[in-house]
Design an enzyme around this catalytic site. Sequence first.
Site, PDB file in Angstrom:
ATOM      1  CG  HIS A 115      -1.969  -0.904   1.313  1.00  0.00           C
ATOM      2  ND1 HIS A 115      -3.013  -0.758   2.188  1.00  0.00           N
ATOM      3  CD2 HIS A 115      -2.223  -2.019   0.610  1.00  0.00           C
ATOM      4  CE1 HIS A 115      -3.870  -1.758   2.012  1.00  0.00           C
ATOM      5  NE2 HIS A 115      -3.403  -2.538   1.061  1.00  0.00           N
TER       6      HIS A 115
ATOM      7  NE  ARG B 292      -4.862   0.218  -1.130  1.00  0.00           N
ATOM      8  CZ  ARG B 292      -5.672   0.202  -0.071  1.00  0.00           C
ATOM      9  NH1 ARG B 292      -6.650  -0.678   0.002  1.00  0.00           N
ATOM     10  NH2 ARG B 292      -5.496   1.049   0.919  1.00  0.00           N
TER      11      ARG B 292
ATOM     12  CE1 TYR C 214      -9.550   1.656   3.337  1.00  0.00           C
ATOM     13  CE2 TYR C 214      -8.924   1.974   1.040  1.00  0.00           C
ATOM     14  CZ  TYR C 214      -8.917   1.211   2.193  1.00  0.00           C
ATOM     15  OH  TYR C 214      -8.267   0.022   2.205  1.00  0.00           O
TER      16      TYR C 214
ATOM     17  CG  ASP D 110     -10.054  -0.311  -1.890  1.00  0.00           C
ATOM     18  OD1 ASP D 110     -11.213  -0.215  -2.353  1.00  0.00           O
ATOM     19  OD2 ASP D 110      -9.780  -0.907  -0.835  1.00  0.00           O
TER      20      ASP D 110
ATOM     21  CG  HIS E 114     -12.948   1.497   1.105  1.00  0.00           C
ATOM     22  ND1 HIS E 114     -13.778   1.635   2.180  1.00  0.00           N
ATOM     23  CD2 HIS E 114     -12.082   0.527   1.429  1.00  0.00           C
ATOM     24  CE1 HIS E 114     -13.416   0.786   3.123  1.00  0.00           C
ATOM     25  NE2 HIS E 114     -12.395   0.096   2.687  1.00  0.00           N
TER      26      HIS E 114
ATOM     27  CD  GLU F 245      -9.763  -3.468  -3.012  1.00  0.00           C
ATOM     28  OE1 GLU F 245      -8.554  -3.342  -3.290  1.00  0.00           O
ATOM     29  OE2 GLU F 245     -10.181  -3.623  -1.855  1.00  0.00           O
TER      30      GLU F 245
ATOM     31  CD  GLU G 146     -12.144  -4.673   1.260  1.00  0.00           C
ATOM     32  OE1 GLU G 146     -11.089  -4.700   0.605  1.00  0.00           O
ATOM     33  OE2 GLU G 146     -12.416  -3.789   2.080  1.00  0.00           O
TER      34      GLU G 146
ATOM     35  NE  ARG H 138      -9.959  -6.671  -2.413  1.00  0.00           N
ATOM     36  CZ  ARG H 138      -8.837  -6.778  -1.694  1.00  0.00           C
ATOM     37  NH1 ARG H 138      -7.838  -7.524  -2.126  1.00  0.00           N
ATOM     38  NH2 ARG H 138      -8.722  -6.138  -0.546  1.00  0.00           N
TER      39      ARG H 138
ATOM     40  CG  HIS I 175      -9.683  -8.071   2.676  1.00  0.00           C
ATOM     41  ND1 HIS I 175     -10.541  -8.089   3.745  1.00  0.00           N
ATOM     42  CD2 HIS I 175      -9.270  -6.804   2.535  1.00  0.00           C
ATOM     43  CE1 HIS I 175     -10.654  -6.866   4.227  1.00  0.00           C
ATOM     44  NE2 HIS I 175      -9.892  -6.067   3.513  1.00  0.00           N
TER      45      HIS I 175
ATOM     46  CG  ASP J 255      -8.927  -5.097   8.973  1.00  0.00           C
ATOM     47  OD1 ASP J 255      -8.458  -4.125   8.356  1.00  0.00           O
ATOM     48  OD2 ASP J 255      -9.770  -5.865   8.495  1.00  0.00           O
TER      49      ASP J 255
ATOM     50  CD  GLU K 154      -5.304  -5.558   0.980  1.00  0.00           C
ATOM     51  OE1 GLU K 154      -6.311  -6.300   1.005  1.00  0.00           O
ATOM     52  OE2 GLU K 154      -5.341  -4.354   1.258  1.00  0.00           O
TER      53      GLU K 154
ATOM     54  CD1 TRP L 217     -15.065   5.656   5.574  1.00  0.00           C
ATOM     55  CD2 TRP L 217     -14.752   3.464   5.869  1.00  0.00           C
ATOM     56  NE1 TRP L 217     -13.725   5.469   5.823  1.00  0.00           N
ATOM     57  CE2 TRP L 217     -13.510   4.131   6.006  1.00  0.00           C
ATOM     58  CE3 TRP L 217     -14.796   2.079   5.994  1.00  0.00           C
ATOM     59  CZ2 TRP L 217     -12.310   3.453   6.276  1.00  0.00           C
ATOM     60  CZ3 TRP L 217     -13.629   1.402   6.269  1.00  0.00           C
ATOM     61  CH2 TRP L 217     -12.390   2.084   6.421  1.00  0.00           C
TER      62      TRP L 217
HETATM   63  O1  LIG Z   1      -7.482  -3.753   2.381  1.00  0.00           O
HETATM   64  C1  LIG Z   1      -8.431  -3.263   1.760  1.00  0.00           C
HETATM   65  O2  LIG Z   1      -8.560  -3.311   0.550  1.00  0.00           O
HETATM   66  C2  LIG Z   1      -9.487  -2.609   2.524  1.00  0.00           C
HETATM   67  O3  LIG Z   1     -10.372  -2.064   1.915  1.00  0.00           O
HETATM   68  C3  LIG Z   1      -9.407  -2.679   4.003  1.00  0.00           C
HETATM   69  C4  LIG Z   1     -10.706  -2.401   4.716  1.00  0.00           C
HETATM   70  O4  LIG Z   1     -10.956  -1.035   4.774  1.00  0.00           O
HETATM   71  C5  LIG Z   1     -10.629  -2.936   6.101  1.00  0.00           C
HETATM   72  O5  LIG Z   1     -10.422  -4.305   6.044  1.00  0.00           O
HETATM   73  C6  LIG Z   1     -11.879  -2.629   6.901  1.00  0.00           C
HETATM   74  O6  LIG Z   1     -11.825  -3.319   8.103  1.00  0.00           O
HETATM   75 MG   LIG Z   2     -10.442  -2.826  -0.109  1.00  0.00          MG
END
Ligand SMILES: O=C(O)C(=O)C[C@H](O)[C@H](O)CO
Ligand SMILES: [Mg+2]
Length: 403
Positions: free
Chosen positions: A122, A147, A159, A211, A213, A237, A263, A284, A313, A317, A340, A403
């Site tokens: 990233h 990314r 984001y 992404d 998002h 994405e 994801e 994903r 994904h 997290d 990723e 979001w």
């Molecule tokens: O890693 C990515 O592509 C994401 O979009 C991460 C997300 O925002 C994340 O997993 C939310 O918990």
């Molecule tokens: Mg994503």
Amino acid sequence: MKIERAYTIVTSPGRNFVTLKIVTDQGVYGIGDATLNGREMAVVAYLEEHVIPMLIGRDPHRIEDIWHYLYRGAYWRRGPVTMSAIAAVDIALWDIKAKLAGMPLYQLLGGKSRERVMVYGHATGRDIEACLDEVARHVDEGYKAVRVQAGVPGIASIYGVAKKEGERYEPADSDLPAEHVWSTSKYLNHVPKLFAAVRERFGDDLHVLHDVHHRLTPIEAARLGKEVEPYNLFWLEDCVPAENQEAFGLIRQHTTTPLAVGEVFNSLFDAKTLIENQWIDYIRATLTHAGGITHVRRIADLAGLYHVRTGFHGPTDLSPVCLGAAIHFDTWVPNFGIQEYMPHTSATDDVFPHDYRFEDGHFIVGENPGHGVDIDEDLAKQYPYKRASLPVNRLEDGTLWHW
Ligand SMILES: O=C(O)C(=O)C[C@H](O)[C@H](O)CO
Ligand SMILES: [Mg+2]
């Protein structure tokens, strides 16, 4: 052989993780990741109240039967909480099976299809220049795919971009959700400029990804896909929220930019129409949120019939347990695309010792029996759970947005 004990471990070495440990009467144990970002304790309650009591006394070898028992047997099917809990059980049981076989997990899946798995990192920056410097840092570190997410003039918080330069990006950053303000027009005007600058500085060989998002409507996504075509993205994405799978049919009619999604999917049924219509290029859905190895294998097999490849994904997290198991899966799966990779904090890496390694823009799978990731339970206790929520977005007029 029987499952003797199972319990959850919640730890927060930089961010929250939920781990399930399943112990057999022969002492062999397996661990699974059950982390659902911002909703961690819902999965803990589901596991402790409803799943763990049903596991005790079962034969850990019967992974398929246990999967269907937990899925069909609950009557209430699917959903992120249920499927993350089932996934944790499934990953832990595959870990046990592979340990008992004395083999790394990828061998049980069918053996290696490749020597190493390409990852994308990233790059993020407050503006285009700062972002390009981050892309350069990734290239220097050996990444072949990056990314690219930059701040957009006029949008205060977006984001993928860290709050302060040099800080790690971690979206679940406050007790209750932070509120961000989103402007589609400012974003759409900016992104093509970002990718023009990336190609200008780095040439054609680097794989670049982006992404969205979930923030656009289908026709806006179609416009963005067309406008970035000259910059040859590896993928675009989550360009729209995907509850309405038909939306991707519209986007597909307008652009050849490859599309990735999934994801937030937790079952094959979230992706079936997308895959069968060949509206996407990369799926994903990953192990922890989509029912574990047993279920994601079915998604990957269906995808393979339609030239759709995997692109799991892999943000911070998801714990190293998910990442470790995913690298075994990636090493095996015939229709692998990319993995990723957002490096975990060193405290997280210490809590979860693992045998996978990053080298020259790729992951190399470990050779230890099982999925190769463990948990140091004493160390985990030093990092107590702290509630952390993902932000919400509002449009400039105050309307709640994606979001
Ligand atoms: O890693 C990515 O592509 C994401 O979009 C991460 C997300 O925002 C994340 O997993 C939310 O918990
Ligand atoms: Mg994503």
